[in-house]
Design a protein around this motif. Structure first.
Motif, PDB file in Angstrom:
ATOM      1  N   ASN A 101       0.696  -1.243   0.146  1.00 14.47           N
ATOM      2  CA  ASN A 101      -0.161  -0.182   0.077  1.00 14.47           C
ATOM      3  C   ASN A 101       0.762   1.228  -0.036  1.00 14.47           C
ATOM      4  O   ASN A 101       1.951   1.425   0.600  1.00 14.47           O
ATOM      5  CB  ASN A 101      -0.779  -0.100   1.307  1.00 14.47           C
ATOM      6  CG  ASN A 101      -1.961  -1.011   1.204  1.00 14.47           C
ATOM      7  OD1 ASN A 101      -2.838  -1.199   0.630  1.00 14.47           O
ATOM      8  ND2 ASN A 101      -1.575  -2.096   2.083  1.00 14.47           N
ATOM      9  N   ARG A 102       0.389   2.059  -0.715  1.00 17.24           N
ATOM     10  CA  ARG A 102       1.020   3.524  -0.762  1.00 17.24           C
ATOM     11  C   ARG A 102      -0.141   4.528  -0.065  1.00 17.24           C
ATOM     12  O   ARG A 102      -1.185   4.526  -0.132  1.00 17.24           O
ATOM     13  CB  ARG A 102       1.436   4.229  -2.244  1.00 17.24           C
ATOM     14  CG  ARG A 102       2.365   3.220  -2.626  1.00 17.24           C
ATOM     15  CD  ARG A 102       2.786   3.920  -4.194  1.00 17.24           C
ATOM     16  NE  ARG A 102       3.983   3.397  -4.749  1.00 17.24           N
ATOM     17  CZ  ARG A 102       3.932   2.260  -5.530  1.00 17.24           C
ATOM     18  NH1 ARG A 102       2.849   1.752  -5.846  1.00 17.24           N
ATOM     19  NH2 ARG A 102       4.963   1.897  -5.984  1.00 17.24           N
ATOM     20  N   VAL A 103       0.610   5.310   0.977  1.00 20.67           N
ATOM     21  CA  VAL A 103      -0.389   6.124   1.608  1.00 20.67           C
ATOM     22  C   VAL A 103      -0.052   7.718   1.857  1.00 20.67           C
ATOM     23  O   VAL A 103       1.397   7.902   1.781  1.00 20.67           O
ATOM     24  CB  VAL A 103      -0.179   5.759   3.065  1.00 20.67           C
ATOM     25  CG1 VAL A 103      -1.285   6.681   4.045  1.00 20.67           C
ATOM     26  CG2 VAL A 103      -0.905   4.213   3.467  1.00 20.67           C
ATOM     27  N   GLU A 104      -0.887   8.525   1.223  1.00 21.06           N
ATOM     28  CA  GLU A 104      -0.407   9.914   1.120  1.00 21.06           C
ATOM     29  C   GLU A 104      -1.259  10.836   2.356  1.00 21.06           C
ATOM     30  O   GLU A 104      -2.444  10.298   2.499  1.00 21.06           O
ATOM     31  CB  GLU A 104      -0.869  10.567  -0.045  1.00 21.06           C
ATOM     32  CG  GLU A 104      -0.525  11.988  -0.054  1.00 21.06           C
ATOM     33  CD  GLU A 104      -0.790  12.509  -1.616  1.00 21.06           C
ATOM     34  OE1 GLU A 104      -0.652  13.690  -1.939  1.00 21.06           O
ATOM     35  OE2 GLU A 104      -1.256  11.732  -2.417  1.00 21.06           O
ATOM     36  N   LEU A 105      -0.499  11.527   3.117  1.00 19.01           N
ATOM     37  CA  LEU A 105      -1.320  12.293   4.001  1.00 19.01           C
ATOM     38  C   LEU A 105      -1.421  13.560   3.383  1.00 19.01           C
ATOM     39  O   LEU A 105      -0.675  14.479   2.824  1.00 19.01           O
ATOM     40  CB  LEU A 105      -0.387  12.660   5.154  1.00 19.01           C
ATOM     41  CG  LEU A 105      -0.035  11.507   6.030  1.00 19.01           C
ATOM     42  CD1 LEU A 105       0.878  11.763   7.274  1.00 19.01           C
ATOM     43  CD2 LEU A 105      -1.221  10.920   6.620  1.00 19.01           C
ATOM     44  N   LEU A 106      -2.728  13.921   3.268  1.00 15.47           N
ATOM     45  CA  LEU A 106      -3.250  15.317   2.744  1.00 15.47           C
ATOM     46  C   LEU A 106      -3.462  16.430   3.867  1.00 15.47           C
ATOM     47  O   LEU A 106      -3.720  15.976   5.059  1.00 15.47           O
ATOM     48  CB  LEU A 106      -4.780  15.238   1.973  1.00 15.47           C
ATOM     49  CG  LEU A 106      -4.839  14.040   0.978  1.00 15.47           C
ATOM     50  CD1 LEU A 106      -6.310  13.914   0.653  1.00 15.47           C
ATOM     51  CD2 LEU A 106      -3.921  14.444  -0.186  1.00 15.47           C
ATOM     52  N   PRO A 107      -3.063  17.789   3.745  1.00 10.10           N
ATOM     53  CA  PRO A 107      -2.741  18.723   4.696  1.00 10.10           C
ATOM     54  C   PRO A 107      -4.055  19.111   5.212  1.00 10.10           C
ATOM     55  O   PRO A 107      -4.062  19.811   6.273  1.00 10.10           O
ATOM     56  CB  PRO A 107      -2.065  19.691   4.128  1.00 10.10           C
ATOM     57  CG  PRO A 107      -2.288  19.738   2.493  1.00 10.10           C
ATOM     58  CD  PRO A 107      -2.477  17.987   2.342  1.00 10.10           C
ATOM     59  N   ASP A 108      -5.113  19.162   4.554  1.00 12.83           N
ATOM     60  CA  ASP A 108      -6.430  19.736   5.121  1.00 12.83           C
ATOM     61  C   ASP A 108      -7.707  19.390   4.232  1.00 12.83           C
ATOM     62  O   ASP A 108      -7.552  18.347   3.407  1.00 12.83           O
ATOM     63  CB  ASP A 108      -6.458  21.310   4.871  1.00 12.83           C
ATOM     64  CG  ASP A 108      -6.221  21.904   3.518  1.00 12.83           C
ATOM     65  OD1 ASP A 108      -6.631  21.105   2.714  1.00 12.83           O
ATOM     66  OD2 ASP A 108      -5.103  23.013   3.363  1.00 12.83           O
TER      67      ASP A 108
END
Length: 372
Positions: A101-108
């Motif tokens: 899995n690839r996971v990206e954190l979105l800022p808002d």
């Protein structure tokens, strides 16, 4: 008092005593029935048996579809206790811990809306949308516009807005299963992740059990972010116990609230947390910190829709994702560092000096926590 007056008084008292006795008997008989009625209205935390049976049917479909997906993972890198947590989640929610899995954190919030709209624009066959609340405004407009474009190009779009149920429960329609071959990517930099659904259609409080277990297993650090922190007893005990045994525990909450009763009930827990050694950070107003996640030690984290409150644990349909990966936890910790920089640390001495009226209000609100 004359003899006549004394006689009249005794006569009146004698007449009143049976009435009072009858009143007490009636209260004893009927008040429990009122209590039963109130309990039936607000005290039952499970959906009807047929709805729970539907959930079991879905679980069986998921178990059949996901058999073997746990073959690719970084199991040899897991902390020793994580295997039992993964097994717990599989038994409760029917989904495996899957690698690749690839996971990206979105800022808002706006970034998440933008990303969802982009995903809809990429859809070629179907889009299934389910939200607790659907509101069309200037921020969400791009998402609704993307749904419109999807319909225009022939994509099937289904939308459900419901705080208590899911698609199958509401429509009796099982959404089409993706039967394309599963490709497992063994790349070493990809994460292991496990989805855990929870809610009144299950026979257990799935997220409550996971959260309590993870906090109990923590050895070094627990960082919790929850906009509505009204914990069930076992979760609160796990948190204060972790702090008392030397684990660095911190809670990020908001200095202000958008739900008055929940906000004041939440405040009633701060003293116990502070006395146990938990660091409480209040995110500065006017923003209500609405993120929901926590990290355990150096390589385990949970993010999702669930607050650490009784409603999320028992009444609402929620979904959480358990993630293993040190690099991802570092990114989560960077987010938490940002919260800390924009928060005021609560000190026990200052908290004890707050007005007596505020303490009373907080404690009274706590009495209603199971109804919030």
């Amino acid at each position: 008092m004359s003899a006549r007056e004394r006689g009249s008084w005794r006569h009146c008292s004698a007449n009143r005593r049976p009435s009072a006795a009858i009143a007490w008997v009636l209260a004893i008989i009927f008040i429990p029935f009122l209590g039963v009625l109130v309990f039936l209205l607000v005290g039952v935390g499970r959906l009807p048996a047929r709805r729970r049976e539907k959930q079991r049917e879905v679980n069986e479909l998921i178990l059949a579809r996901t058999d073997g997906l746990d073959q690719v993972s970084h199991r040899d890198e897991w902390p020793p206790w994580l295997t039992s947590a993964v097994r717990l989640n599989r038994n409760l929610g029917a989904l495996p811990m899957v690698g690749g899995n690839r996971v990206e954190l979105l800022p808002d919030y706006e970034a998440s809306i933008t990303r969802m709209a982009a995903a809809v624009d990429e859809a070629t066959e179907f889009v299934h949308v389910q939200f607790y609340i659907l509101v069309l405004d200037s921020v969400t407009q791009p998402f609704f516009d993307a749904l419109g474009r999807a319909v225009q190009r022939g994509v099937v779009v289904n939308v459900l807005s419901d705080y208590l149920a899911d698609w199958f429960s509401e429509t009796d329609e099982v959404l089409p299963l993706d039967t394309s071959p599963v490709v497992l990517d063994p790349a070493p930099d990809l994460l292991d992740a496990q989805v855990l659904p929870s809610g009144p259609s299950f026979d257990n409080d799935n997220n409550l059990k996971l959260y309590a277990l993870l906090i109990q297993k923590a050895e070094h650090r627990v960082s919790i972010t929850s906009p509505y922190f009204v914990p069930e007893e076992s979760t609160m005990l796990a948190i204060v116990t972790a702090a008392s045994r030397g684990v660095q525990v911190e809670l990020f909450a908001s200095a202000i609230g958008d739900q008055a009763l929940v906000y004041h009930a939440q405040r009633s827990y701060y003293e116990e947390l502070l006395r146990a050694g938990v660091s409480v950070y209040l995110y500065k107003e006017p923003t209500v910190l609405h993120a929901k996640h926590f990290t355990i030690d150096d390589d385990v984290s949970v993010a999702g829709s669930s607050n650490m409150d009784i409603r999320s644990f028992s009444l609402n349909m929620e979904v959480s994702v358990l993630v293993h990966g040190a690099e991802f936890v570092q990114r989560m910790r960077a987010v938490q560092d940002g919260y800390r920089a924009d928060s005021r640390k609560l000190e026990l001495t200052d908290w004890l000096d707050r007005p007596a009226g505020a303490r009373v209000y907080d404690n009274l609100a706590r009495l209603t926590s199971s109804l919030q």
